[in-house]
Scaffold this motif. Sequence first.
Motif, PDB file in Angstrom:
ATOM      1  N   ILE A 143       0.835  -1.194   0.000  1.00 36.07           N
ATOM      2  CA  ILE A 143       0.000   0.000   0.000  1.00 36.07           C
ATOM      3  C   ILE A 143       0.879   1.257   0.000  1.00 36.07           C
ATOM      4  O   ILE A 143       1.651   1.485   0.930  1.00 36.07           O
ATOM      5  N   SER A 144       0.780   2.008  -1.065  1.00 37.15           N
ATOM      6  CA  SER A 144       1.424   3.340  -1.160  1.00 37.15           C
ATOM      7  C   SER A 144       2.937   3.314  -0.999  1.00 37.15           C
ATOM      8  O   SER A 144       3.515   4.242  -0.426  1.00 37.15           O
ATOM      9  N   ALA A 145       3.596   2.270  -1.500  1.00 28.69           N
ATOM     10  CA  ALA A 145       5.050   2.168  -1.311  1.00 28.69           C
ATOM     11  C   ALA A 145       5.839   2.104  -2.620  1.00 28.69           C
ATOM     12  O   ALA A 145       6.959   2.625  -2.691  1.00 28.69           O
ATOM     13  N   LEU A 146       5.277   1.489  -3.650  1.00 28.41           N
ATOM     14  CA  LEU A 146       6.063   1.150  -4.840  1.00 28.41           C
ATOM     15  C   LEU A 146       6.637   2.366  -5.553  1.00 28.41           C
ATOM     16  O   LEU A 146       7.756   2.306  -6.082  1.00 28.41           O
ATOM     17  N   GLN A 147       5.914   3.485  -5.586  1.00 25.92           N
ATOM     18  CA  GLN A 147       6.392   4.662  -6.328  1.00 25.92           C
ATOM     19  C   GLN A 147       7.689   5.226  -5.753  1.00 25.92           C
ATOM     20  O   GLN A 147       8.442   5.905  -6.443  1.00 25.92           O
ATOM     21  N   TRP A 148       7.973   4.910  -4.469  1.00 27.27           N
ATOM     22  CA  TRP A 148       9.220   5.398  -3.867  1.00 27.27           C
ATOM     23  C   TRP A 148      10.449   4.836  -4.591  1.00 27.27           C
ATOM     24  O   TRP A 148      11.505   5.477  -4.619  1.00 27.27           O
ATOM     25  N   LEU A 149      10.328   3.644  -5.177  1.00 23.78           N
ATOM     26  CA  LEU A 149      11.481   3.027  -5.848  1.00 23.78           C
ATOM     27  C   LEU A 149      11.815   3.710  -7.176  1.00 23.78           C
ATOM     28  O   LEU A 149      12.870   3.444  -7.761  1.00 23.78           O
ATOM     29  N   CYS A 150      10.918   4.561  -7.652  1.00 27.17           N
ATOM     30  CA  CYS A 150      11.183   5.273  -8.906  1.00 27.17           C
ATOM     31  C   CYS A 150      12.091   6.478  -8.686  1.00 27.17           C
ATOM     32  O   CYS A 150      12.486   7.143  -9.647  1.00 27.17           O
ATOM     33  N   ASN A 151      12.410   6.769  -7.445  1.00 25.36           N
ATOM     34  CA  ASN A 151      13.316   7.879  -7.113  1.00 25.36           C
ATOM     35  C   ASN A 151      14.721   7.363  -6.835  1.00 25.36           C
ATOM     36  O   ASN A 151      14.884   6.322  -6.206  1.00 25.36           O
ATOM     37  N   ALA A 152      15.711   8.100  -7.286  1.00 23.81           N
ATOM     38  CA  ALA A 152      17.107   7.774  -6.963  1.00 23.81           C
ATOM     39  C   ALA A 152      17.510   8.622  -5.756  1.00 23.81           C
ATOM     40  O   ALA A 152      17.986   9.753  -5.898  1.00 23.81           O
ATOM     41  N   ASP A 153      17.304   8.069  -4.565  1.00 25.91           N
ATOM     42  CA  ASP A 153      17.564   8.829  -3.340  1.00 25.91           C
ATOM     43  C   ASP A 153      19.041   8.873  -2.971  1.00 25.91           C
ATOM     44  O   ASP A 153      19.476   9.745  -2.228  1.00 25.91           O
ATOM     45  N   LYS A 154      19.791   7.918  -3.489  1.00 21.03           N
ATOM     46  CA  LYS A 154      21.235   7.883  -3.213  1.00 21.03           C
ATOM     47  C   LYS A 154      21.986   7.844  -4.542  1.00 21.03           C
ATOM     48  O   LYS A 154      21.425   7.488  -5.572  1.00 21.03           O
ATOM     49  N   ARG A 155      23.242   8.195  -4.489  1.00 25.92           N
ATOM     50  CA  ARG A 155      24.040   8.340  -5.703  1.00 25.92           C
ATOM     51  C   ARG A 155      24.086   7.044  -6.518  1.00 25.92           C
ATOM     52  O   ARG A 155      24.110   7.071  -7.751  1.00 25.92           O
ATOM     53  N   TRP A 156      24.055   5.904  -5.818  1.00 23.15           N
ATOM     54  CA  TRP A 156      24.179   4.618  -6.514  1.00 23.15           C
ATOM     55  C   TRP A 156      22.825   3.991  -6.860  1.00 23.15           C
ATOM     56  O   TRP A 156      22.783   2.901  -7.407  1.00 23.15           O
ATOM     57  N   HIS A 157      21.746   4.664  -6.544  1.00 26.63           N
ATOM     58  CA  HIS A 157      20.424   4.125  -6.840  1.00 26.63           C
ATOM     59  C   HIS A 157      20.081   4.263  -8.319  1.00 26.63           C
ATOM     60  O   HIS A 157      20.152   5.355  -8.890  1.00 26.63           O
ATOM     61  N   VAL A 158      19.696   3.147  -8.934  1.00 30.82           N
ATOM     62  CA  VAL A 158      19.187   3.148 -10.309  1.00 30.82           C
ATOM     63  C   VAL A 158      17.788   2.549 -10.245  1.00 30.82           C
ATOM     64  O   VAL A 158      17.637   1.344 -10.003  1.00 30.82           O
ATOM     65  N   PRO A 159      16.724   3.365 -10.421  1.00 32.20           N
ATOM     66  CA  PRO A 159      15.354   2.887 -10.234  1.00 32.20           C
ATOM     67  C   PRO A 159      15.030   1.585 -10.979  1.00 32.20           C
ATOM     68  O   PRO A 159      14.432   0.672 -10.387  1.00 32.20           O
ATOM     69  N   LYS A 160      15.441   1.473 -12.229  1.00 39.90           N
ATOM     70  CA  LYS A 160      15.123   0.258 -12.998  1.00 39.90           C
ATOM     71  C   LYS A 160      15.746  -0.974 -12.343  1.00 39.90           C
ATOM     72  O   LYS A 160      15.093  -2.021 -12.197  1.00 39.90           O
ATOM     73  N   LYS A 161      17.008  -0.869 -11.923  1.00 41.35           N
ATOM     74  CA  LYS A 161      17.688  -2.013 -11.301  1.00 41.35           C
ATOM     75  C   LYS A 161      17.042  -2.373  -9.964  1.00 41.35           C
ATOM     76  O   LYS A 161      16.907  -3.553  -9.627  1.00 41.35           O
TER      77      LYS A 161
END
Length: 283
Positions: free
Chosen positions: A121-139
């Motif tokens: 519930i209301s969580a998945l869209q957070w993964l579309c953001n790159a919150d850290k330098r090494w974050h790649v949303p697709k990966k």
Amino acid sequence: QFSMSRPEHIAPPEIFYDEEEAAKYGSSSRMREIQATMSIRALELLNLPQDEPAFLLDLGCGSGLSGEILTEAGHQWVGLDISTHMLDVAQQQEVEGDLILGDLGDGVPFRPGMFDGAISISALQWLCNADKRWHVPKKRLIKLFETLYASLRRGARAIFQLYPENSEQVELITMCAMTCGFTGGLVVDFPHSAKAKKYFLVLFAGQSTQLPAGLGTAEAENGNSIRNVERDRKAKKRGKKNQGPSVKSKEWIMRKKDRQRKQGKITKRDSKYSGRKRTAKKH
């Protein structure tokens, strides 16, 4: 038209859901009602066999509001969340699920075929953001979906209620899920209502079937819908006394404590105040 309020643009979830924000989920009746409504709909879309307890995964479980709906429906569950403050509230609420601190973008750490279904519930869209330098949303999305697919029994469903920012996010999320073996798609409830519109990503693990109709659509009115969990839930509450104590009653609390003690969990001591309704303080 997509939701305009974007908390994920303010801060990463582990920072945004601080002690103050988490406390709202334990005290706000409006938040509890909204979360309960979306959780009931997600449970409905899981389309589980009636009167059969299931073992479910709650992704981004937060303060355990969605888990309470799963418990009320007779299911066991495990919750995963990145916010320590939200999990603290869940423990204070004495939810019955097992709680795990973790980042969905790192995948889910469970053995193959462990769960009968999953909700979020209301969580998945957070993964579309790159919150850290090494974050790649697709990966990060692929890591979540590939590990989730493995942890579900074949034929199970995963239901994600989400607030997509735009159509590109929907396409990215759906593509990543399909890449990992899922089938399914987006179900939109009340698509013509700006206020009531809700998005649910309905995923099938290993067994494709027709997508359920969104509520408030002509397709749903023509009968291509599924069992109404909310109606069943209310019917149970109206049922006879032998169907068990009402939720949050003293008897319900005592039974819950007894179950938790048998599981080896630490519970608050019993007192004459257990289950007693508190009156609101006047300021």
